[in-house]
Design a protein around this motif. Structure first.
Motif, PDB file in Angstrom:
ATOM      1  N   ASP A 162       0.839  -1.202   0.000  1.00 42.48           N
ATOM      2  CA  ASP A 162       0.000   0.000   0.000  1.00 42.48           C
ATOM      3  C   ASP A 162       0.875   1.254   0.000  1.00 42.48           C
ATOM      4  OD1 ASP A 162      -2.174  -1.692   0.124  1.00 42.48           O
ATOM      5  OD2 ASP A 162      -2.510  -1.389   2.276  1.00 42.48           O
ATOM      6  N   SER A 163       1.958   1.213   0.762  1.00 43.00           N
ATOM      7  CA  SER A 163       2.876   2.362   0.809  1.00 43.00           C
ATOM      8  C   SER A 163       3.500   2.611  -0.555  1.00 43.00           C
ATOM      9  CB  SER A 163       3.988   2.128   1.832  1.00 43.00           C
ATOM     10  OG  SER A 163       3.480   2.275   3.120  1.00 43.00           O
ATOM     11  N   GLN A 164       3.799   1.547  -1.256  1.00 37.93           N
ATOM     12  CA  GLN A 164       4.371   1.698  -2.590  1.00 37.93           C
ATOM     13  C   GLN A 164       3.400   2.468  -3.485  1.00 37.93           C
ATOM     14  OE1 GLN A 164       4.974  -1.936  -4.738  1.00 37.93           O
ATOM     15  NE2 GLN A 164       6.592  -1.052  -5.986  1.00 37.93           N
ATOM     16  N   GLY A 165       2.114   2.176  -3.370  1.00 39.19           N
ATOM     17  CA  GLY A 165       1.105   2.891  -4.147  1.00 39.19           C
ATOM     18  C   GLY A 165       1.015   4.363  -3.768  1.00 39.19           C
ATOM     19  N   LEU A 166       1.144   4.662  -2.487  1.00 38.56           N
ATOM     20  CA  LEU A 166       1.107   6.056  -2.040  1.00 38.56           C
ATOM     21  C   LEU A 166       2.310   6.832  -2.562  1.00 38.56           C
ATOM     22  CD1 LEU A 166      -0.104   5.544   1.638  1.00 38.56           C
ATOM     23  CD2 LEU A 166      -1.428   6.448  -0.290  1.00 38.56           C
ATOM     24  N   VAL A 167       3.473   6.184  -2.565  1.00 35.87           N
ATOM     25  CA  VAL A 167       4.671   6.831  -3.097  1.00 35.87           C
ATOM     26  C   VAL A 167       4.495   7.093  -4.589  1.00 35.87           C
ATOM     27  CG1 VAL A 167       7.149   6.542  -3.539  1.00 35.87           C
ATOM     28  CG2 VAL A 167       6.206   5.906  -1.313  1.00 35.87           C
ATOM     29  N   LYS A 168       3.880   6.143  -5.289  1.00 31.13           N
ATOM     30  CA  LYS A 168       3.617   6.339  -6.719  1.00 31.13           C
ATOM     31  C   LYS A 168       2.684   7.528  -6.934  1.00 31.13           C
ATOM     32  CE  LYS A 168       1.871   3.999 -10.873  1.00 31.13           C
ATOM     33  NZ  LYS A 168       1.668   5.264 -11.509  1.00 31.13           N
ATOM     34  N   ASN A 169       1.676   7.669  -6.081  1.00 32.91           N
ATOM     35  CA  ASN A 169       0.763   8.807  -6.186  1.00 32.91           C
ATOM     36  C   ASN A 169       1.497  10.127  -6.005  1.00 32.91           C
ATOM     37  OD1 ASN A 169      -1.358   7.033  -6.555  1.00 32.91           O
ATOM     38  ND2 ASN A 169      -2.099   7.190  -4.460  1.00 32.91           N
ATOM     39  N   ILE A 170       2.409  10.174  -5.050  1.00 31.49           N
ATOM     40  CA  ILE A 170       3.199  11.391  -4.836  1.00 31.49           C
ATOM     41  C   ILE A 170       4.073  11.659  -6.059  1.00 31.49           C
ATOM     42  CG2 ILE A 170       5.010  12.465  -3.434  1.00 31.49           C
ATOM     43  CD1 ILE A 170       3.882  10.843  -1.026  1.00 31.49           C
ATOM     44  N   LYS A 171       4.675  10.600  -6.605  1.00 30.83           N
ATOM     45  CA  LYS A 171       5.511  10.742  -7.805  1.00 30.83           C
ATOM     46  C   LYS A 171       4.702  11.316  -8.962  1.00 30.83           C
ATOM     47  CE  LYS A 171       6.161   7.308 -10.528  1.00 30.83           C
ATOM     48  NZ  LYS A 171       6.494   5.978 -11.037  1.00 30.83           N
ATOM     49  N   MET A 190       3.007  16.101 -12.353  1.00 32.91           N
ATOM     50  CA  MET A 190       1.929  16.968 -12.845  1.00 32.91           C
ATOM     51  C   MET A 190       2.145  18.430 -12.480  1.00 32.91           C
ATOM     52  SD  MET A 190      -1.665  14.870 -12.671  1.00 32.91           S
ATOM     53  CE  MET A 190      -1.597  14.402 -10.968  1.00 32.91           C
ATOM     54  N   VAL A 191       2.788  18.683 -11.342  1.00 35.53           N
ATOM     55  CA  VAL A 191       2.991  20.080 -10.935  1.00 35.53           C
ATOM     56  C   VAL A 191       4.363  20.604 -11.344  1.00 35.53           C
ATOM     57  CG1 VAL A 191       1.333  19.942  -9.045  1.00 35.53           C
ATOM     58  CG2 VAL A 191       3.756  19.547  -8.576  1.00 35.53           C
ATOM     59  N   GLY A 192       5.143  19.786 -12.043  1.00 34.00           N
ATOM     60  CA  GLY A 192       6.423  20.252 -12.558  1.00 34.00           C
ATOM     61  C   GLY A 192       7.573  20.144 -11.585  1.00 34.00           C
ATOM     62  N   LEU A 193       7.593  19.071 -10.800  1.00 37.03           N
ATOM     63  CA  LEU A 193       8.684  18.831  -9.859  1.00 37.03           C
ATOM     64  C   LEU A 193       9.381  17.508 -10.201  1.00 37.03           C
ATOM     65  CD1 LEU A 193       6.802  19.845  -6.586  1.00 37.03           C
ATOM     66  CD2 LEU A 193       8.550  21.190  -7.782  1.00 37.03           C
ATOM     67  N   PRO A 194      10.123  17.476 -11.314  1.00 40.16           N
ATOM     68  CA  PRO A 194      10.724  16.210 -11.754  1.00 40.16           C
ATOM     69  C   PRO A 194      11.749  15.643 -10.773  1.00 40.16           C
ATOM     70  CG  PRO A 194      11.576  18.046 -13.043  1.00 40.16           C
ATOM     71  CD  PRO A 194      10.447  18.583 -12.204  1.00 40.16           C
ATOM     72  N   GLU A 195      12.427  16.492 -10.013  1.00 35.55           N
ATOM     73  CA  GLU A 195      13.417  15.995  -9.057  1.00 35.55           C
ATOM     74  C   GLU A 195      12.725  15.227  -7.928  1.00 35.55           C
ATOM     75  OE1 GLU A 195      13.165  19.237  -9.947  1.00 35.55           O
ATOM     76  OE2 GLU A 195      15.003  19.655 -11.056  1.00 35.55           O
ATOM     77  N   VAL A 196      11.604  15.741  -7.474  1.00 37.30           N
ATOM     78  CA  VAL A 196      10.834  15.055  -6.438  1.00 37.30           C
ATOM     79  C   VAL A 196      10.297  13.735  -6.995  1.00 37.30           C
ATOM     80  CG1 VAL A 196       8.778  15.168  -4.964  1.00 37.30           C
ATOM     81  CG2 VAL A 196      10.228  17.195  -5.250  1.00 37.30           C
ATOM     82  N   ALA A 197       9.822  13.757  -8.220  1.00 43.86           N
ATOM     83  CA  ALA A 197       9.318  12.538  -8.858  1.00 43.86           C
ATOM     84  C   ALA A 197      10.421  11.494  -8.972  1.00 43.86           C
ATOM     85  CB  ALA A 197       8.747  12.859 -10.232  1.00 43.86           C
ATOM     86  N   GLU A 198      11.626  11.931  -9.294  1.00 46.78           N
ATOM     87  CA  GLU A 198      12.748  10.997  -9.414  1.00 46.78           C
ATOM     88  C   GLU A 198      13.070  10.349  -8.070  1.00 46.78           C
ATOM     89  OE1 GLU A 198      17.445  11.283 -10.499  1.00 46.78           O
ATOM     90  OE2 GLU A 198      16.068  12.470 -11.711  1.00 46.78           O
ATOM     91  N   LEU A 199      13.067  11.133  -7.000  1.00 42.95           N
ATOM     92  CA  LEU A 199      13.296  10.576  -5.664  1.00 42.95           C
ATOM     93  C   LEU A 199      12.207   9.569  -5.302  1.00 42.95           C
ATOM     94  CD1 LEU A 199      14.396  13.742  -3.670  1.00 42.95           C
ATOM     95  CD2 LEU A 199      15.808  11.760  -4.244  1.00 42.95           C
ATOM     96  N   CYS A 200      10.982   9.907  -5.624  1.00 47.80           N
ATOM     97  CA  CYS A 200       9.873   8.991  -5.356  1.00 47.80           C
ATOM     98  C   CYS A 200      10.030   7.697  -6.142  1.00 47.80           C
ATOM     99  CB  CYS A 200       8.538   9.651  -5.693  1.00 47.80           C
ATOM    100  SG  CYS A 200       8.046  10.952  -4.555  1.00 47.80           S
ATOM    101  N   GLU A 201      10.476   7.816  -7.383  1.00 48.83           N
ATOM    102  CA  GLU A 201      10.672   6.615  -8.201  1.00 48.83           C
ATOM    103  C   GLU A 201      11.738   5.708  -7.585  1.00 48.83           C
ATOM    104  OE1 GLU A 201      10.988   4.909 -12.615  1.00 48.83           O
ATOM    105  OE2 GLU A 201      10.286   6.927 -12.252  1.00 48.83           O
ATOM    106  N   GLU A 202      12.813   6.295  -7.098  1.00 51.73           N
ATOM    107  CA  GLU A 202      13.857   5.497  -6.439  1.00 51.73           C
ATOM    108  C   GLU A 202      13.298   4.821  -5.193  1.00 51.73           C
ATOM    109  OE1 GLU A 202      17.491   7.715  -5.819  1.00 51.73           O
ATOM    110  OE2 GLU A 202      17.284   8.661  -7.776  1.00 51.73           O
ATOM    111  N   PHE A 203      12.527   5.565  -4.412  1.00 49.99           N
ATOM    112  CA  PHE A 203      11.916   5.017  -3.207  1.00 49.99           C
ATOM    113  C   PHE A 203      10.953   3.886  -3.567  1.00 49.99           C
ATOM    114  CE2 PHE A 203       9.144   6.270   0.701  1.00 49.99           C
ATOM    115  CZ  PHE A 203       9.691   5.241   1.442  1.00 49.99           C
ATOM    116  N   GLU A 204      10.158   4.116  -4.601  1.00 47.48           N
ATOM    117  CA  GLU A 204       9.210   3.109  -5.073  1.00 47.48           C
ATOM    118  C   GLU A 204       9.935   1.818  -5.470  1.00 47.48           C
ATOM    119  OE1 GLU A 204       5.555   3.043  -8.330  1.00 47.48           O
ATOM    120  OE2 GLU A 204       6.986   4.675  -8.376  1.00 47.48           O
TER     121      GLU A 204
END
Length: 87
Positions: free
Chosen positions: A39-48, A53-67
């Motif tokens: 379930d946490s993996q899904g929440l991290v994907k949602n944040i990514k 969508m809001v233009g924060l690719p660096e945050v998305a990249e960190l989330c992808e690594e965490f995922e």
């Protein structure tokens, strides 16, 4: 970036963090609780996805690594490796 959109993203991400944290702590205390970990993996994907969508690719990249790290833990708990799932 629009301050209201950024604040909305921050609020959404922050609302997911306690559940992610509890899931990880629960797994650390009892590794048989792997389901909630997924379930946490899904929440991290949602944040990514929201970060993209809001233009924060660096945050998305960190989330992808965490995922990916969460996925590796889930796979290892199930006795699988990345190479076994890539076929």
């Amino acid at each position: 970036m629009d301050a209201e959109i950024l604040q909305g993203f921050i609020n959404e991400a922050e609302s997911n963090l306690p559940e992610i944290q509890l899931s990880i702590l629960g797994y650390a205390q009892n590794p048989t609780q792997i389901g909630k970990f997924g379930d946490s993996q899904g929440l991290v994907k949602n944040i990514k996805d929201a970060a993209l969508m809001v233009g924060l690719p660096e945050v998305a990249e960190l989330c992808e690594e965490f995922e990916k790290e969460l996925e590796n833990i889930i796979l290892s708990q199930n006795g699988l490796t990345d190479s076994q799932t890539e076929s």
